[in-house]
Write an enzyme that holds these catalytic residues in place. Structure first.
Site, PDB file in Angstrom:
ATOM      1  N   MET A  21       0.769  -1.317  -0.067  1.00 18.20           N
ATOM      2  CA  MET A  21       0.087   0.155   0.005  1.00 18.20           C
ATOM      3  C   MET A  21       0.783   1.233  -0.090  1.00 18.20           C
ATOM      4  O   MET A  21       1.602   1.648   1.009  1.00 18.20           O
ATOM      5  CB  MET A  21      -0.906   0.187   1.414  1.00 18.20           C
ATOM      6  CG  MET A  21      -2.198  -0.847   1.123  1.00 18.20           C
ATOM      7  SD  MET A  21      -3.047  -0.753   2.728  1.00 18.20           S
ATOM      8  CE  MET A  21      -2.235  -1.949   3.827  1.00 18.20           C
ATOM      9  N   VAL A  22       0.696   2.106  -1.323  1.00 20.78           N
ATOM     10  CA  VAL A  22       1.610   3.115  -1.224  1.00 20.78           C
ATOM     11  C   VAL A  22       1.330   4.135   0.116  1.00 20.78           C
ATOM     12  O   VAL A  22       0.183   4.256   0.565  1.00 20.78           O
ATOM     13  CB  VAL A  22       0.967   4.062  -2.692  1.00 20.78           C
ATOM     14  CG1 VAL A  22       1.593   5.571  -2.458  1.00 20.78           C
ATOM     15  CG2 VAL A  22       1.696   3.258  -3.505  1.00 20.78           C
ATOM     16  N   GLU A  45       4.651   0.068  -3.105  1.00 24.53           N
ATOM     17  CA  GLU A  45       5.191   0.180  -4.432  1.00 24.53           C
ATOM     18  C   GLU A  45       6.277   1.198  -4.583  1.00 24.53           C
ATOM     19  O   GLU A  45       6.011   2.323  -4.026  1.00 24.53           O
ATOM     20  CB  GLU A  45       4.316   0.316  -5.519  1.00 24.53           C
ATOM     21  CG  GLU A  45       4.739   0.326  -6.602  1.00 24.53           C
ATOM     22  CD  GLU A  45       3.659   0.799  -7.955  1.00 24.53           C
ATOM     23  OE1 GLU A  45       3.067   1.731  -7.684  1.00 24.53           O
ATOM     24  OE2 GLU A  45       3.946   0.395  -8.962  1.00 24.53           O
ATOM     25  N   GLN A  89       8.037  -4.539  -3.325  1.00 27.57           N
ATOM     26  CA  GLN A  89       7.332  -4.294  -4.328  1.00 27.57           C
ATOM     27  C   GLN A  89       7.842  -3.304  -5.225  1.00 27.57           C
ATOM     28  O   GLN A  89       7.927  -2.193  -4.705  1.00 27.57           O
ATOM     29  CB  GLN A  89       5.759  -4.234  -4.022  1.00 27.57           C
ATOM     30  CG  GLN A  89       5.043  -4.220  -5.376  1.00 27.57           C
ATOM     31  CD  GLN A  89       3.414  -4.036  -5.340  1.00 27.57           C
ATOM     32  OE1 GLN A  89       3.399  -2.712  -4.997  1.00 27.57           O
ATOM     33  NE2 GLN A  89       2.679  -4.636  -5.744  1.00 27.57           N
ATOM     34  N   CYS A 118      -1.811  -1.847 -10.627  1.00 30.70           N
ATOM     35  CA  CYS A 118      -2.442  -0.493 -10.054  1.00 30.70           C
ATOM     36  C   CYS A 118      -2.774   0.022 -11.307  1.00 30.70           C
ATOM     37  O   CYS A 118      -2.183   0.555 -12.375  1.00 30.70           O
ATOM     38  CB  CYS A 118      -0.881   0.440  -9.682  1.00 30.70           C
ATOM     39  SG  CYS A 118      -1.577   1.886  -9.374  1.00 30.70           S
ATOM     40  N   LYS A 157       1.829  -9.293  -8.519  1.00 28.94           N
ATOM     41  CA  LYS A 157       0.433  -9.176  -8.048  1.00 28.94           C
ATOM     42  C   LYS A 157      -0.300  -8.678  -9.062  1.00 28.94           C
ATOM     43  O   LYS A 157       0.100  -7.643  -9.734  1.00 28.94           O
ATOM     44  CB  LYS A 157       0.422  -8.129  -6.851  1.00 28.94           C
ATOM     45  CG  LYS A 157      -1.070  -7.805  -6.472  1.00 28.94           C
ATOM     46  CD  LYS A 157      -0.706  -6.824  -5.214  1.00 28.94           C
ATOM     47  CE  LYS A 157      -2.076  -6.249  -4.463  1.00 28.94           C
ATOM     48  NZ  LYS A 157      -2.615  -5.072  -5.026  1.00 28.94           N
ATOM     49  N   HIS A 185      -5.671  -9.662  -7.067  1.00 32.81           N
ATOM     50  CA  HIS A 185      -6.696  -8.824  -6.659  1.00 32.81           C
ATOM     51  C   HIS A 185      -7.857  -9.167  -7.507  1.00 32.81           C
ATOM     52  O   HIS A 185      -7.834  -9.065  -8.705  1.00 32.81           O
ATOM     53  CB  HIS A 185      -6.249  -7.212  -6.772  1.00 32.81           C
ATOM     54  CG  HIS A 185      -7.143  -6.487  -6.472  1.00 32.81           C
ATOM     55  ND1 HIS A 185      -7.094  -5.037  -6.458  1.00 32.81           N
ATOM     56  CD2 HIS A 185      -8.544  -6.488  -5.857  1.00 32.81           C
ATOM     57  CE1 HIS A 185      -8.184  -4.440  -5.835  1.00 32.81           C
ATOM     58  NE2 HIS A 185      -8.881  -5.315  -5.502  1.00 32.81           N
ATOM     59  N   GLY A 217      -8.512  -8.568  -1.990  1.00 27.91           N
ATOM     60  CA  GLY A 217      -9.723  -7.728  -2.667  1.00 27.91           C
ATOM     61  C   GLY A 217     -10.758  -8.095  -1.652  1.00 27.91           C
ATOM     62  O   GLY A 217     -11.984  -7.381  -1.898  1.00 27.91           O
ATOM     63  N   ARG A 245      -6.916  -2.670   2.923  1.00 24.66           N
ATOM     64  CA  ARG A 245      -7.810  -1.661   3.602  1.00 24.66           C
ATOM     65  C   ARG A 245      -7.997  -2.153   5.166  1.00 24.66           C
ATOM     66  O   ARG A 245      -7.955  -1.401   5.979  1.00 24.66           O
ATOM     67  CB  ARG A 245      -9.052  -1.471   2.652  1.00 24.66           C
ATOM     68  CG  ARG A 245      -8.810  -0.544   1.666  1.00 24.66           C
ATOM     69  CD  ARG A 245      -9.642  -0.460   0.773  1.00 24.66           C
ATOM     70  NE  ARG A 245     -10.118  -1.899   0.336  1.00 24.66           N
ATOM     71  CZ  ARG A 245     -11.409  -2.335  -0.525  1.00 24.66           C
ATOM     72  NH1 ARG A 245     -12.283  -1.402  -0.441  1.00 24.66           N
ATOM     73  NH2 ARG A 245     -11.507  -3.552  -0.813  1.00 24.66           N
TER      74      ARG A 245
HETATM   75  C1  LIG Z   1      -4.132   3.205   0.323  1.00 24.76           C
HETATM   76  C2  LIG Z   1      -3.678   2.193  -0.704  1.00 24.76           C
HETATM   77  C3  LIG Z   1      -2.616   1.735  -1.328  1.00 24.76           C
HETATM   78  C4  LIG Z   1      -2.176   0.748  -2.117  1.00 24.76           C
HETATM   79  N1  LIG Z   1      -1.070   0.745  -2.794  1.00 24.76           N
HETATM   80  C5  LIG Z   1      -0.618  -0.399  -3.538  1.00 24.76           C
HETATM   81  C6  LIG Z   1       0.518  -0.688  -3.940  1.00 24.76           C
HETATM   82  O1  LIG Z   1       1.555  -0.067  -3.660  1.00 24.76           O
HETATM   83  N2  LIG Z   1       0.845  -1.607  -4.986  1.00 24.76           N
HETATM   84  C7  LIG Z   1      -0.470  -2.389  -5.030  1.00 24.76           C
HETATM   85  O2  LIG Z   1      -0.044  -3.429  -5.644  1.00 24.76           O
HETATM   86  N3  LIG Z   1      -1.638  -2.346  -4.584  1.00 24.76           N
HETATM   87  C8  LIG Z   1      -1.803  -1.445  -3.806  1.00 24.76           C
HETATM   88  N4  LIG Z   1      -3.051  -1.012  -3.211  1.00 24.76           N
HETATM   89  C9  LIG Z   1      -4.265  -1.949  -3.659  1.00 24.76           C
HETATM   90  C10 LIG Z   1      -4.184  -3.076  -2.407  1.00 24.76           C
HETATM   91  O3  LIG Z   1      -2.886  -3.737  -2.401  1.00 24.76           O
HETATM   92  C11 LIG Z   1      -4.948  -4.124  -2.784  1.00 24.76           C
HETATM   93  O4  LIG Z   1      -4.944  -4.726  -3.801  1.00 24.76           O
HETATM   94  C12 LIG Z   1      -6.588  -3.461  -2.775  1.00 24.76           C
HETATM   95  O5  LIG Z   1      -6.869  -2.601  -1.951  1.00 24.76           O
HETATM   96  C13 LIG Z   1      -7.582  -4.529  -2.539  1.00 24.76           C
HETATM   97  O6  LIG Z   1      -7.300  -5.456  -1.192  1.00 24.76           O
HETATM   98  P1  LIG Z   1      -8.213  -4.974  -0.073  1.00 24.76           P
HETATM   99  O7  LIG Z   1      -9.541  -5.239  -0.388  1.00 24.76           O
HETATM  100  O8  LIG Z   1      -7.865  -5.941   1.055  1.00 24.76           O
HETATM  101  O9  LIG Z   1      -8.270  -3.511   0.211  1.00 24.76           O
HETATM  102  C14 LIG Z   1      -3.282   0.106  -2.362  1.00 24.76           C
HETATM  103  C15 LIG Z   1      -4.657   0.187  -1.938  1.00 24.76           C
HETATM  104  C16 LIG Z   1      -4.753   1.044  -0.845  1.00 24.76           C
HETATM  105  C17 LIG Z   1      -5.904   1.291  -0.034  1.00 24.76           C
END
Ligand SMILES: Cc1cc2nc3c(=O)[nH]c(=O)nc-3n(C[C@H](O)[C@H](O)[C@H](O)COP(=O)(O)O)c2cc1C
Length: 501
Positions: A21-22, A45, A89, A118, A157, A185, A217, A245
């Site tokens: 998560m960024v 990332e 990542q 992304c 991913k 995802h 997801g 999240r």
């Molecule tokens: C704040 C935030 C930052 C994210 N940054 C990335 C990232 O850097 N790399 C990535 O592959 N996915 C990123 N995602 C996507 C999540 O890794 C994930 O695939 C997506 O939120 C779905 O998962 P969840 O339902 O558990 O939230 C980000 C999601 C959020 C909410």
């Protein structure tokens, strides 16, 4: 469902995973997730172009390894607590650059992951993230270059494609590259978090490959508790579960005994943030994510107004903790500096005396530098003036200088961000090797540098207290100009070349 970490290569089967998560997946959040029971943590990332410019720096004070950008920003910080469990990542669209970055971090991480999900424009317009999903040849090139080029496991991913068949075909091609696992995802690239996750797609992927599939997801609609993770895993037929999240809102979701209150978790988060000197804006961002709808409350507003980790601690009534922790870090820094001076034994490499030293401007009084000390010493000893030779490397435009003094060469092994700093570092190596004073604050005054400069310094210090206008006048005298008074400078070929002073 969880298994203990095996020694050796990281295994991705039967694991709970903190998603990349960024801005969220920095060191404090990763450590917290591990404390609460996550088996594997992904960093945010990081883009290959930015990482390729970073220097790996061992931070003895924090006991971390930092990857530091030329502008001194710490892009990635890791520590032994997460060793063997942190996945790096990256965002990339270029196999060779991806490999260069993977090699840079390889020894400090447990695995390397490529983000292929992304959908944000900043990623896709460079051909990265979900843009890769429509370019399977590029995916294969990147992943096989990484798999063949590094010794650590490689993963990726992805998001799902618009048909089940296309998704399954893609993951089969991905599996052939030799990746250790694949995180899926379960949303298409145009779908938003509010759309339901496609468990059937993840299940089809899990059935079509033999490597571990990590289901992702499920936050919000499916996973609200530790037990829900197992339900999500069963619904997808995957081997492992990755949470973004739900973990960002409360990382104690990884706790088998049940989640803790967000207040308690925030406090633990702050402890790590202070201990590891986390960027305060990043700290604040993560805390605001945990506050969720309370971010607009009077408490949330106070947090928002905080600008430093100290102020954040104040808002949380943790000032004592802040003072104690920073005092410990300061003490360690001071001890390292004292010991460092003794233990920095010079090494002879080829015909050059080397040491790993850096020029830290704040360690010297205004208008005093090691170069000045070396010059004054050479004059006193009636030796030729020191000669500086500087080179600049292409990958990060870093500088390294060698100073020639009395027919001997001295150089710092660390690369600096400017030619001026590189020359100062070389001068420090020479002075320390010869056991000479270098002008540092707190060092006994040797009388080497002339009195006028010391008087100027006193003036400047007085000025700091007395008159902002006068202070501006004094600080307008640039360092170079000051040095020019006592040294001649000859620059050959622009930045790289020889200077004498
Ligand atoms: C704040 C935030 C930052 C994210 N940054 C990335 C990232 O850097 N790399 C990535 O592959 N996915 C990123 N995602 C996507 C999540 O890794 C994930 O695939 C997506 O939120 C779905 O998962 P969840 O339902 O558990 O939230 C980000 C999601 C959020 C909410």
């Amino acid at each position: 469902m969880m298994m203990a970490n095996s020694v050796g290569r990281l295994c991705f089967a039967h694991k709970t995973v903190l998603a990349p998560m960024v801005r969220v997946g920095t060191l404090p959040m990763r450590l917290l997730a591990l404390d609460y029971g996550a088996d594997i943590v992904y960093c945010e990332e990081l883009i290959d172009i930015k990482m390729a410019q970073c220097e790996r720096v061992v931070n003895d004070v924090l006991e971390t390894v930092d990857f530091v950008a030329p502008d001194e920003r710490v892009m990635f910080r890791t520590c032994s607590k997460e060793k063997g469990r942190v996945v790096f990542q990256m965002g990339t669209a270029d196999p060779e650059r991806a490999l260069a970055v993977a090699k840079l971090v390889e020894n400090d991480v447990a695995a390397v992951d490529v983000n292929m999900g992304c959908p944000k424009e900043y990623s896709t317009k460079g051909g990265m993230g979900s843009a890769l999903l429509s370019d399977p040849e590029k995916i294969e090139a990147i992943l096989s270059t990484l798999v063949n080029g590094i010794s650590k496991p490689v993963t990726c991913k992805i998001r799902i494609l618009s048909t089940l068949e296309d998704t399954v075909n893609l993951v089969k091609r991905i599996e052939k590259t030799g990746v250790a696992a694949i995180a899926v995802h379960g949303r298409m690239k145009d779908e938003r978090p509010r759309h339901p996750v496609h468990c059937d797609y993840i299940q089809a992927v899990a059935e079509s490959v033999s490597i571990p599939v990590i289901a992702n997801g499920g936050s919000s609609d499916m996973v609200k508790s530790f037990e829900d993770m197992e339900k999500f895993r069963e619904a997808t037929g995957a081997s492992s579960v990755m949470l973004a999240r739900a973990a960002m809102w409360n990382p104690s979701i990884f706790r088998q005994q049940g989640a803790l209150s967000v207040e308690e978790v925030m406090e633990e988060y702050i402890r790590y943030a202070v201990r590891y000197d986390n960027n305060p804006f990043n700290t604040k961002y993560c805390l605001c994510q945990m506050l969720r709808d309370k971010v607009e409350s009077p408490f949330g507003k106070r947090l928002h107004a905080a600008q430093t980790n100290e102020e954040i601690c104040e808002v949380f009534g943790m000032t004592d903790f802040y003072n104690k922790t920073t005092a410990e870090l300061e003490a360690r820094k001071a001890a390292l500096q004292t010991n460092g001076d003794q233990s920095e034994h010079p090494k002879l490499v080829d015909d050059v005396v080397t040491m790993p030293v850096r020029f830290e401007r704040r360690d010297y009084p205004p208008q005093i530098t090691p170069k000045m000390y070396l010059l004054e010493w050479s004059r006193k000893e009636k030796l030729d003036q020191p000669v500086y030779e500087t080179e600049q490397r292409t990958q990060d435009r870093g500088f390294q200088s060698t100073v020639i003094m009395d027919n001997k060469k001295y150089r710092s092994t660390l690369w600096e961000k400017s030619k001026k700093f590189a020359e100062q570092a070389a001068a420090i190596v020479c002075l320390r090797t010869l056991g000479l004073p270098e002008g540092r604050i707190g060092e006994e005054h040797s009388g080497l540098v002339n009195k006028r400069k010391r008087d100027d310094k006193k003036c400047a210090a007085l000025d700091d207290n007395e008159s902002a206008g006068r202070k501006r006048h004094i600080s307008e005298v640039p360092q170079e100009e000051e040095e020019e008074m006592i040294c001649r400078t000859k620059v050959v070929n622009g930045v790289c070349g020889q200077t004498t002073c």
